[in-house]
Design a protein around this motif. Structure first.
Motif, PDB file in Angstrom:
ATOM      1  N   GLY A 179      -4.210  -2.278  -3.596  1.00 19.03           N
ATOM      2  CA  GLY A 179      -4.829  -0.964  -3.498  1.00 19.03           C
ATOM      3  C   GLY A 179      -6.298  -0.940  -3.888  1.00 19.03           C
ATOM      4  N   ALA A 180      -6.654  -1.545  -5.013  1.00 21.93           N
ATOM      5  CA  ALA A 180      -8.045  -1.496  -5.485  1.00 21.93           C
ATOM      6  C   ALA A 180      -9.019  -2.179  -4.525  1.00 21.93           C
ATOM      7  CB  ALA A 180      -8.148  -2.092  -6.888  1.00 21.93           C
ATOM      8  N   LEU A 201       0.815  -1.209   0.000  1.00 20.25           N
ATOM      9  CA  LEU A 201       0.000   0.000   0.000  1.00 20.25           C
ATOM     10  C   LEU A 201       0.850   1.260   0.000  1.00 20.25           C
ATOM     11  CD1 LEU A 201      -2.799  -1.094   2.493  1.00 20.25           C
ATOM     12  CD2 LEU A 201      -3.023  -0.768   0.020  1.00 20.25           C
ATOM     13  N   VAL A 202       1.905   1.281   0.791  1.00 23.14           N
ATOM     14  CA  VAL A 202       2.749   2.474   0.852  1.00 23.14           C
ATOM     15  C   VAL A 202       3.569   2.629  -0.422  1.00 23.14           C
ATOM     16  CG1 VAL A 202       4.617   3.609   2.109  1.00 23.14           C
ATOM     17  CG2 VAL A 202       2.816   2.442   3.366  1.00 23.14           C
ATOM     18  N   HIS A 203       3.985   1.526  -1.018  1.00 18.43           N
ATOM     19  CA  HIS A 203       4.706   1.620  -2.299  1.00 18.43           C
ATOM     20  C   HIS A 203       3.803   2.226  -3.375  1.00 18.43           C
ATOM     21  CE1 HIS A 203       7.661   0.783  -5.337  1.00 18.43           C
ATOM     22  NE2 HIS A 203       6.865  -0.045  -5.984  1.00 18.43           N
ATOM     23  N   ALA A 204       2.525   1.887  -3.335  1.00 14.52           N
ATOM     24  CA  ALA A 204       1.501   2.528  -4.174  1.00 14.52           C
ATOM     25  C   ALA A 204       1.756   2.391  -5.664  1.00 14.52           C
ATOM     26  CB  ALA A 204       1.358   4.004  -3.797  1.00 14.52           C
ATOM     27  N   LEU A 206       1.220   8.713  -8.414  1.00  9.75           N
ATOM     28  CA  LEU A 206       2.062   7.563  -8.728  1.00  9.75           C
ATOM     29  C   LEU A 206       3.119   7.371  -7.645  1.00  9.75           C
ATOM     30  CD1 LEU A 206       2.664   5.468 -11.027  1.00  9.75           C
ATOM     31  CD2 LEU A 206       4.361   7.115 -11.864  1.00  9.75           C
ATOM     32  N   PHE A 207       3.112   6.217  -6.982  1.00  8.99           N
ATOM     33  CA  PHE A 207       4.061   5.875  -5.917  1.00  8.99           C
ATOM     34  C   PHE A 207       4.066   6.898  -4.775  1.00  8.99           C
ATOM     35  CE2 PHE A 207       6.108   4.081  -9.840  1.00  8.99           C
ATOM     36  CZ  PHE A 207       5.849   2.743  -9.558  1.00  8.99           C
ATOM     37  N   THR A 208       2.966   7.574  -4.582  1.00 12.54           N
ATOM     38  CA  THR A 208       2.883   8.619  -3.558  1.00 12.54           C
ATOM     39  C   THR A 208       1.626   8.423  -2.732  1.00 12.54           C
ATOM     40  OG1 THR A 208       3.978  10.176  -5.052  1.00 12.54           O
ATOM     41  CG2 THR A 208       2.902  11.094  -3.126  1.00 12.54           C
TER      42      THR A 208
END
Length: 285
Positions: A126-127, A116-119, A157-159
């Motif tokens: 995530g979905a 989740l944090v890597h995103a 993106l990744f944030t």
């Protein structure tokens, strides 16, 4: 390729982990399961001076039932999620999505919170977390904590909403007991990141869809909710034709990438097809 040299810190408590983050700042990277960070280090796409390994912080691990919510520690592995009867009963969508992640070796090391944090918008956690209306608990310096809805957690993106001196500690998921669920993932080869995937969970009553939640993977820079589809599904009978019409708008408001796996228009078409399949499967049709 061999990573650049770095110092290694393995705190045994959340307090110590946050202190290490505060001490090393931008020079540090946090190691959760390593599914994403280790390849990045090996390819030298990032060269931190310090790696902070959260593997010994036991307070970040485990799954608990808190009445109307399940609470999943950020360092809980995919394998632990799959083994949890509570998750399969009350948040089946997450179980079904996690089952598609890579292979058993990675599922025994990779963590829900790390993903989740890597995103990565092509990641498969995530979905479903977004579709399940989860809340993310973030710890900061001095014992401060804050809770962020999944809808506000993914920023770009990744944030994410997790700051440089903060750590994700928990994922709180409202129980969706009795809801049907399905994760429909399209890849060209086994164990690949999703080209497009759809997370759907449905509550049916008397052959009709009373409520629906639909999340989209790799249809933009963050996981997305297919809100137009969710609204169109309410009150519809769980038949292929009715669901097909509702799911035709799955790509509304999306901005999918174009790459070697397919252009944006191809992904938009896939989204409508996969959403129909996912919703029908979740509804038991």
């Amino acid at each position: 390729m061999i990573p650049a040299s770095f110092d290694y810190v393995a705190p045994q408590s959340l307090t110590d982990a946050l202190a290490a983050l505060a001490e090393h700042g931008d020079d540090a990277k946090v190691l959760a399961g390593g599914q994403s960070l280790l390849p990045i280090l090996r390819m030298r796409l990032n060269a931190p001076s310090v790696v902070i390994d959260l593997g010994k912080v036991t307070e970040l691990q485990g799954i608990s039932d808190e009445g109307d919510h399940l609470v999943i520690g950020a360092m809980t592995t995919y394998a632990a999620v799959l083994a949890s009867e509570a998750v399969s009963t009350h948040a089946a969508l997450l179980s079904k999505a996690v089952a598609t992640v890579a292979d058993p070796q990675i599922r025994h090391r990779g963590t829900v919170g790390g993903a989740l944090v890597h995103a990565d918008p092509a990641g498969d956690v995530g979905a479903p977390v977004l579709a399940l209306d989860a809340e993310l608990v973030i710890a900061g310096q001095g014992g401060a904590t804050r809770t962020v809805p999944a809808a506000d957690f993914f920023e770009d993106l990744f944030t994410t909403a997790v700051g440089e001196d903060e750590l994700l500690t928990q994922i709180r998921i409202p129980k969706h007991t009795g809801w049907g669920a399905h994760y429909e993932k399209f890849v060209r080869v086994s164990h690949q990141w999703s080209i497009v995937a759809v997370a759907a969970t449905v509550r049916a009553e008397g052959g009709s869809i009373a409520e629906a939640r639909v999340g989209l993977t790799n249809m933009g820079s963050t996981p997305l909710r297919a809100t137009a589809v969710e609204q169109a599904l309410v009150g519809q009978s769980a038949t292929e034709e009715a669901v097909r019409q509702a799911c035709a708008r799955a790509a509304d408001g999306t901005n999918p990438p174009s790459d070697l796996n397919g252009d944006a228009d191809y992904r938009r078409h896939l989204a409508s097809v996969l959403t129909r399949r996912a919703v029908l499967a979740a509804a038991g049709a």
